[in-house]
Design a protein around this motif. Structure first.
Motif, PDB file in Angstrom:
ATOM      1  N   VAL B  38     -21.313 -48.200 -17.879  1.00 57.93           N
ATOM      2  CA  VAL B  38     -22.676 -47.737 -18.142  1.00 57.93           C
ATOM      3  C   VAL B  38     -23.144 -48.225 -19.510  1.00 57.93           C
ATOM      4  CG1 VAL B  38     -24.070 -45.688 -18.609  1.00 57.93           C
ATOM      5  CG2 VAL B  38     -22.572 -45.745 -16.632  1.00 57.93           C
ATOM      6  N   LEU B  39     -22.275 -48.108 -20.516  1.00 51.66           N
ATOM      7  CA  LEU B  39     -22.663 -48.509 -21.863  1.00 51.66           C
ATOM      8  C   LEU B  39     -22.859 -50.015 -21.959  1.00 51.66           C
ATOM      9  CD1 LEU B  39     -20.365 -46.196 -23.978  1.00 51.66           C
ATOM     10  CD2 LEU B  39     -22.832 -46.040 -23.671  1.00 51.66           C
ATOM     11  N   LYS B  41     -24.145 -51.859 -19.694  1.00 43.41           N
ATOM     12  CA  LYS B  41     -25.212 -52.218 -18.754  1.00 43.41           C
ATOM     13  C   LYS B  41     -24.664 -52.953 -17.551  1.00 43.41           C
ATOM     14  CE  LYS B  41     -28.437 -52.456 -22.569  1.00 43.41           C
ATOM     15  NZ  LYS B  41     -27.513 -52.693 -23.673  1.00 43.41           N
ATOM     16  N   GLN B  42     -23.510 -52.500 -17.090  1.00 42.11           N
ATOM     17  CA  GLN B  42     -22.896 -53.088 -15.901  1.00 42.11           C
ATOM     18  C   GLN B  42     -22.850 -52.068 -14.781  1.00 42.11           C
ATOM     19  OE1 GLN B  42     -19.053 -54.291 -17.310  1.00 42.11           O
ATOM     20  NE2 GLN B  42     -19.761 -56.359 -17.752  1.00 42.11           N
ATOM     21  N   SER B  43     -23.854 -51.192 -14.747  1.00 40.07           N
ATOM     22  CA  SER B  43     -23.803 -50.100 -13.775  1.00 40.07           C
ATOM     23  C   SER B  43     -23.742 -50.583 -12.334  1.00 40.07           C
ATOM     24  CB  SER B  43     -25.019 -49.198 -13.954  1.00 40.07           C
ATOM     25  OG  SER B  43     -24.987 -48.590 -15.198  1.00 40.07           O
ATOM     26  N   LEU B  44     -24.341 -51.737 -12.070  1.00 39.32           N
ATOM     27  CA  LEU B  44     -24.380 -52.184 -10.681  1.00 39.32           C
ATOM     28  C   LEU B  44     -23.203 -53.077 -10.327  1.00 39.32           C
ATOM     29  CD1 LEU B  44     -28.210 -52.707 -10.456  1.00 39.32           C
ATOM     30  CD2 LEU B  44     -26.857 -50.859  -9.508  1.00 39.32           C
ATOM     31  N   ASP B  47     -20.957 -51.523  -7.741  1.00 41.40           N
ATOM     32  CA  ASP B  47     -21.529 -51.631  -6.412  1.00 41.40           C
ATOM     33  C   ASP B  47     -21.143 -52.968  -5.790  1.00 41.40           C
ATOM     34  OD1 ASP B  47     -23.089 -50.814  -4.283  1.00 41.40           O
ATOM     35  OD2 ASP B  47     -24.894 -51.756  -5.079  1.00 41.40           O
ATOM     36  N   ASP B  99     -28.955 -60.183 -11.729  1.00 40.96           N
ATOM     37  CA  ASP B  99     -29.139 -59.303 -10.581  1.00 40.96           C
ATOM     38  C   ASP B  99     -29.165 -60.081  -9.271  1.00 40.96           C
ATOM     39  OD1 ASP B  99     -31.694 -60.290 -11.508  1.00 40.96           O
ATOM     40  OD2 ASP B  99     -32.527 -59.072  -9.915  1.00 40.96           O
ATOM     41  N   SER B 213     -19.955 -46.965  -5.927  1.00 38.59           N
ATOM     42  CA  SER B 213     -20.775 -47.363  -7.073  1.00 38.59           C
ATOM     43  C   SER B 213     -21.263 -46.131  -7.830  1.00 38.59           C
ATOM     44  CB  SER B 213     -21.951 -48.203  -6.615  1.00 38.59           C
ATOM     45  OG  SER B 213     -22.700 -47.486  -5.683  1.00 38.59           O
ATOM     46  N   ALA B 214     -21.586 -45.073  -7.097  1.00 39.40           N
ATOM     47  CA  ALA B 214     -22.060 -43.857  -7.760  1.00 39.40           C
ATOM     48  C   ALA B 214     -20.995 -43.283  -8.675  1.00 39.40           C
ATOM     49  CB  ALA B 214     -22.470 -42.818  -6.727  1.00 39.40           C
ATOM     50  N   VAL B 217     -21.082 -44.853 -12.031  1.00 37.35           N
ATOM     51  CA  VAL B 217     -22.284 -44.727 -12.856  1.00 37.35           C
ATOM     52  C   VAL B 217     -22.516 -43.280 -13.274  1.00 37.35           C
ATOM     53  CG1 VAL B 217     -24.748 -45.185 -12.983  1.00 37.35           C
ATOM     54  CG2 VAL B 217     -23.308 -46.649 -11.588  1.00 37.35           C
ATOM     55  N   ALA B 218     -22.471 -42.394 -12.271  1.00 38.36           N
ATOM     56  CA  ALA B 218     -22.947 -41.031 -12.489  1.00 38.36           C
ATOM     57  C   ALA B 218     -22.152 -40.235 -13.538  1.00 38.36           C
ATOM     58  CB  ALA B 218     -22.995 -40.291 -11.158  1.00 38.36           C
ATOM     59  N   ALA B 221     -23.097 -41.533 -16.994  1.00 41.42           N
ATOM     60  CA  ALA B 221     -24.497 -41.267 -17.331  1.00 41.42           C
ATOM     61  C   ALA B 221     -24.701 -39.788 -17.639  1.00 41.42           C
ATOM     62  CB  ALA B 221     -25.405 -41.709 -16.178  1.00 41.42           C
TER      63      ALA B 221
ATOM     64  N   MET C  33     -31.629 -56.416  -7.130  1.00 42.30           N
ATOM     65  CA  MET C  33     -30.809 -55.278  -6.731  1.00 42.30           C
ATOM     66  C   MET C  33     -31.645 -54.116  -6.193  1.00 42.30           C
ATOM     67  SD  MET C  33     -27.689 -56.055  -6.760  1.00 42.30           S
ATOM     68  CE  MET C  33     -26.605 -54.634  -6.865  1.00 42.30           C
ATOM     69  N   VAL C  85     -31.249 -42.908 -19.571  1.00 36.24           N
ATOM     70  CA  VAL C  85     -30.318 -43.872 -18.981  1.00 36.24           C
ATOM     71  C   VAL C  85     -31.000 -45.231 -18.934  1.00 36.24           C
ATOM     72  CG1 VAL C  85     -29.135 -42.159 -17.546  1.00 36.24           C
ATOM     73  CG2 VAL C  85     -31.103 -43.380 -16.637  1.00 36.24           C
ATOM     74  N   ASP C  88     -30.406 -50.292 -15.199  1.00 32.34           N
ATOM     75  CA  ASP C  88     -29.413 -50.542 -14.154  1.00 32.34           C
ATOM     76  C   ASP C  88     -28.737 -49.240 -13.721  1.00 32.34           C
ATOM     77  OD1 ASP C  88     -28.252 -50.402 -16.691  1.00 32.34           O
ATOM     78  OD2 ASP C  88     -26.437 -51.400 -15.998  1.00 32.34           O
ATOM     79  N   GLY C  92     -28.458 -47.270 -10.051  1.00 29.12           N
ATOM     80  CA  GLY C  92     -27.139 -46.847  -9.572  1.00 29.12           C
ATOM     81  C   GLY C  92     -27.020 -45.345  -9.391  1.00 29.12           C
ATOM     82  N   LEU C  93     -27.915 -44.574  -9.975  1.00 26.40           N
ATOM     83  CA  LEU C  93     -27.879 -43.123  -9.789  1.00 26.40           C
ATOM     84  C   LEU C  93     -28.716 -42.696  -8.586  1.00 26.40           C
ATOM     85  CD1 LEU C  93     -28.284 -41.885 -13.480  1.00 26.40           C
ATOM     86  CD2 LEU C  93     -26.271 -41.627 -12.038  1.00 26.40           C
ATOM     87  N   PRO C  96     -27.440 -44.049  -4.404  1.00 26.97           N
ATOM     88  CA  PRO C  96     -26.315 -43.390  -3.732  1.00 26.97           C
ATOM     89  C   PRO C  96     -26.607 -41.920  -3.433  1.00 26.97           C
ATOM     90  CG  PRO C  96     -25.553 -44.640  -5.628  1.00 26.97           C
ATOM     91  CD  PRO C  96     -27.040 -44.567  -5.722  1.00 26.97           C
TER      92      PRO C  96
END
Lengths: 247, 379, 370
Positions: B38-39, B41-44, B47, B99, B213-214, B217-218, B221, C33, C85, C88, C92-93, C96
């Protein structure tokens, strides 16, 4: 001028992005104990030059020595202040923590910063006038405070030669004065500073040496010898009419 | 079933205990590594990686004929690393944005995996390694052996995070400065990203591709909202991940065909929502409250000044005025509530027939407020 | 070829075309995405639509799904705007969570209905010809009609708002200044993506919608700089991938959608390698060629730099190029030889001298640096 020790020696430095030259065959000798400004128009390759010297990008040709030895062997003598905007200031960390990062190279693997590093970091913060901000989360800092935090991190490196990328960019008057004082302190201690600088008005006030750069080196040397209208015109392509430099 | 019974089933029911410990491990590992993702910026990325693992799982099974989790996880891991290599190289060598490349890697790898699975599914024995498990996970089928494998891989990943803690921190905050110190930032990057692959692989069997993926990230975050310290954020993120994992396992054990993956994701999403709204300092609710308080303070002060200005036309500065007159001067807004606030602070007093006047204290306060403004006017 | 085979390929082509059109703008705007997010969350729209109407054929399902796509976009933006946040992470939140709700609703309330999550995620093109619809007096495959209509809507939207889309994509600030609302264009585009995702995942499944939207457009972006051509190439590549994928699946008796995505991936890889200007091979070849030219220019500049200075004797020697320019001896000899052949330098007793041509080149290169 007697023969001085050279803190930084750059020879034939050429940098290209995808075979397009950004720096052409730049030579530069920097004696120990000087404050040198690197000036030139936008796109002149000032930041590129700094990064190439620091090995952050690979030059097409040329080499760099610090106190007569290749840069790679002398890395522990070098301190770096990157551009303020190069990091995410919302990162969850404190001012003191950022300053302590200056010591990560010397700590080696696995070891964590200890009480001694903490004291050194507090001392560095004191020097930049930020002692009260040690515990502050970095997102709460003003631009000037961010810059001083980076400066403290470089001081923490306890280097001989400091490379600074636009240290005066967008800072308040207090910070500007604080940085100037630190530069003078560094010089008094025999340290050498190379700083990318964009404000021509303050060059002769803040620095004693200057390099004029525009893809190639136009001139370098003591400010009063090199910072001439003619050299400036060469570097800026005659667009310095606005400049009222003192004769 | 009461909550207490549900919790006690954690201790007594072997299956539930196995499943819950598996999802807890998953939550901890993905919480820790997800914080960094998350920090950075690779949250996706998670996924893309989880989708990209499908052909790896299929090929590992085809080659070995084994359904052992270690083998399948290895296959998934190799495919994940391959996906990262494609991602990095294509992004750095072409003008395509990251992306786009993520989308291509995700969908093409997955499509290829789907193609391979059609061959596997002709083999009746392969049903269990089948698609549904991979898509949504099947936490309920976790065996003690699976949980042990997850614990070993996960523990190893966490140990490495601990060992390289300060390097990972530097990488995430200021990579270039790290390089200037002479640290091998590229190698450190590769290590951290590989650990992210490990986290994905561990989670696949439990929550499946779509929801993995969640989990990356979650928790991170959510944890970010509660603290400004990376260490605490990572711990909290691990805790949130584990909490969601256990809660999801318990709720889905209640039956009625709730698969564990989606329930875990809903639990962690709930934690995110609560964090975004109520976390001290950063939380939105506090923010709104602060704004509202500021606004009502400003309004109260405006009313105070207005009474004073109206009164100054009379000899007596405490001359009472009608609420309606004040409303006309102060414009919209709840003048009465502001007056009540002033009364509470002892600055104004109500009179009969809906009139209000300032107290002596109120006059002083208004004068003090208006004085600097007058000075400024003279300048 | 049986008529079913032709119909499946036709559906594939139409799906590819419908996806590629908005896909081009997603790729250019750095929002690829979002297609992944939307293609998952439209499931929630469909489930809610089904629970409300009790009818899986109801057109309301498509509206519900498209609305859910837009809700996904706005939730993501809302989350992003709180600054709590990053962008990205917001994507991602959101997706899902919405997708999980959909899966749970299906398993709780819509069991036994033909609303199988597998089918939604993966699609089953092979059965598409059996689901037919009466239109203009003929019985046409439902997917073909639906996707054809969606492709047409996409085409009309893009043709009608072509210059607005172009402007908003390349210069959102200017577009706003000229009075075109970038937000309106943005939501319009996202609406197209949503409708397309709903229609397409019936056929190819939601994950492969991403392949159809992003990969052909990205491949086309490597082939051309012109937006018109990029749209054409993207549609062409997508269609080729659909037909090629169908035949590979036919020959191998495998999953059609997976096979199509694989072929699209292969087409992308081919473009990546062999694209005339931006392909990896072309740029490697260009770089190799430029390396020699660049080195020769570097040599003349180096010589010019030190010409007539006291250190010229040392700097301008062939055997010192290694020290100064960090060139391997063999490379240095090669560069000098080529420069000599071009008449840029002369080599005398191991010492290098610029010719007038060489000096000219160095001077122009230096002068024309900006």
């Amino acid at each position: 001028m007697d023969k001085q020790t050279l803190a930084v020696q750059v020879a034939d430095l050429t940098v290209a992005y995808q075979e397009k030259p950004v720096l052409w065959d730049v030579d530069l000798d920097v004696p120990q104990g000087v404050l040198m400004a690197i000036v030139g128009p936008n796109g002149a390759g000032k930041t590129t030059m700094l990064k190439a010297i620091l090995g952050l990008l690979t030059p097409a040709a040329g080499h760099v020595s610090i106190f007569d030895k290749p840069y790679q062997e002398q890395r522990s003598l070098v301190g770096y202040v990157p551009q303020r905007g190069s990091v995410d200031w919302d990162f969850p960390t404190s001012v003191l923590d950022v300053v302590m990062m200056g010591n990560y190279g010397k700590l080696g693997w696995v070891r964590r910063p200890g009480a001694a590093d903490r004291r050194a970091a507090e001392l560095a913060l004191e020097k930049v006038g930020m002692a009260d901000y040690a515990g502050r989360q970095i997102s709460q800092l003003s631009g000037g405070q961010q810059q001083r935090t980076f400066l403290a991190r470089a001081l923490m490196q306890d280097a001989q030669v400091y490379f600074m990328d636009e240290p005066f960019q967008g800072v308040d008057a207090t910070t500007e004065r604080a940085i100037v004082d630190i530069l003078k302190d560094l010089r008094a201690d025999g340290k050498t500073v190379l700083a990318v600088h964009h404000d021509l008005q303050t060059v002769s006030e803040y620095f004693d040496w200057v390099m004029l750069l525009n893809v190639r080196r136009i001139a370098s040397g003591p400010v009063d010898e090199v910072f001439t209208d003619e050299n400036l015109r060469t570097a800026y392509g005659g667009r310095v009419g606005f400049l009222n430099k003192k004769p | 079933m009461t909550l207490l019974e549900l919790l006690s089933s954690l201790l007594t029911d072997h299956t539930i205990r196995t499943v819950a410990s598996g999802t807890a491990i998953l939550g901890v590992v993905s919480g820790v590594l997800g914080s960094f993702a998350v920090l950075r910026k690779q949250s996706l990325l998670g996924d893309a990686l989880s989708h990209a693992a499908l052909p790896g799982v299929a090929i590992a099974y085809m080659l070995t004929g084994s359904k052992s989790p270690a083998v399948l996880m290895l296959g998934a891991g190799i495919a994940g690393v391959l996906a990262i290599l494609v991602l990095l190289n294509v992004t750095s060598r072409t003008r395509l944005k990251e992306d786009s490349v993520l989308g291509i890697v995700l969908s093409v790898f997955f499509g290829f995996g789907l193609l391979l699975l059609t061959f596997l599914q002709r083999n009746p024995d392969a049903r269990q390694a089948g698609l549904n498990t991979f898509l949504f996970g099947q936490a309920a089928t976790l065996l003690t052996r699976d949980v042990q494998t997850m614990a070993v891989f996960g523990g190893l990943a966490l140990l490495l995070v601990l060992v390289f803690w300060k390097e990972f921190k530097l990488l995430s905050f200021d990579r270039e400065f790290g390089a200037s110190l002479g640290l091998p930032m590229r190698g450190i990057d590769i290590l951290l990203t590989t650990l992210l692959v490990v986290a994905v692989v561990i989670g696949l069997q439990a929550v499946g591709v779509v929801l993995m993926s969640a989990m990356l990230v979650a928790p991170g975050a959510a944890a970010r909202q509660w603290t400004d310290n990376l260490g605490r954020m990572t711990l909290l993120s691990a805790l949130f991940g584990a909490l969601a994992g256990v809660a999801g396992a318990l709720v889905s054990s209640l039956g009625s065909g709730l698969s564990t993956g989606p329930v875990i994701v809903l639990c962690i999403s709930l934690i995110v929502l609560v964090s975004l709204l109520f976390a001290p300092n950063r939380g939105l609710v506090w923010n709104w409250l602060r704004q509202w308080r500021n606004r009502s303070r400003l309004r109260t002060e405006a009313v105070l000044e207005n009474i004073y200005l109206m009164s100054s036309q009379h000899a007596d500065p405490t001359h009472p005025h009608a609420v309606t007159a004040l409303e006309a001067v102060s414009g919209a807004g709840n003048v009465r509530r502001s007056l009540e606030e002033l009364q509470r602070r002892g600055l104004a007093v109500p009179h009969s027939d809906k009139k209000w006047s300032l107290t002596a204290e109120g006059v002083r306060s208004a004068q003090a407020r208006l004085q600097p403004a007058k000075d400024a006017d003279h300048e | 070829m049986s008529s079913a085979q032709i119909e499946i390929q036709l559906i594939g082509i139409v799906v590819a075309a419908a996806c590629a059109l908005p896909g081009v703008f997603l790729v250019l705007r750095g929002m690829a995405m979002m297609s992944d997010a939307i293609s998952h969350t439209v499931l929630l729209g469909i489930v809610l639509g089904f629970l409300a109407t009790g009818d899986l054929e109801s057109p309301w399902l498509i509206f519900g799904a498209a609305a859910m796509g837009l809700i996904t976009v706005s939730l993501t933006e809302l989350l992003n705007r709180t600054k709590l946040v990053k962008h990205d992470a917001a994507i991602g939140l959101v997706f899902p969570a919405l997708f999980s709700i959909a899966v749970i609703l299906i398993s709780r309330f819509a069991r036994g209905v033909h609303l199988d999550t597998d089918a939604v995620l993966l699609g089953e093109l092979a059965f598409a010809p059996f689901d037919r619809l009466m239109l203009f007096g003929t019985l046409l495959p439902r997917s073909l009609v639906v996707m054809g209509a969606i492709a047409l809507v996409n085409l009309i939207f893009i043709l009608a708002f072509y210059k607005e889309l172009k402007l908003a994509t390349f210069d959102a600030g200017l577009a706003a200044a000229l009075g075109f609302s970038p937000a309106l264009i943005h939501y319009g585009l996202m609406g197209l993506v949503s409708i397309t995702a709903v229609g397409a995942f019936d056929a190819v499944g939601s994950i492969l919608v991403v392949a159809f939207m992003v990969a052909p457009a990205a491949a086309a972006y490597l082939l051309t700089d012109k937006l018109e051509r990029m749209l054409l190439y993207a549609v062409g590549l997508g269609a080729l991938g659909a037909v090629g994928g169908y035949w590979m699946a036919h020959l191998m008796d495998a999953n059609i959608a997976g096979s199509m995505a694989t072929i699209i991936g292969v087409l992308f890889a081919l473009c990546l390698l062999f694209a005339p200007q931006r392909g990896l091979l072309a740029s490697a070849a260009r770089r190799a060629r430029q390396r020699w030219e660049f080195a020769q220019t570097m040599l003349t500049i180096h010589l010019l730099h030190h010409e007539g200075t006291p250190e010229a004797e040392v700097e301008n020697r062939l055997d010192h190029l290694h020290d100064h320019l960090r060139w391997e001896p063999a490379f240095a000899r090669g560069v000098v030889q080529r420069a000599d052949e071009r008449g840029l330098v002369r080599l005398e007793n191991g010492s290098l001298h610029l010719t007038d041509a060489g000096r000219g080149l160095a001077t122009t290169m230096l002068a024309d640096k900006r």
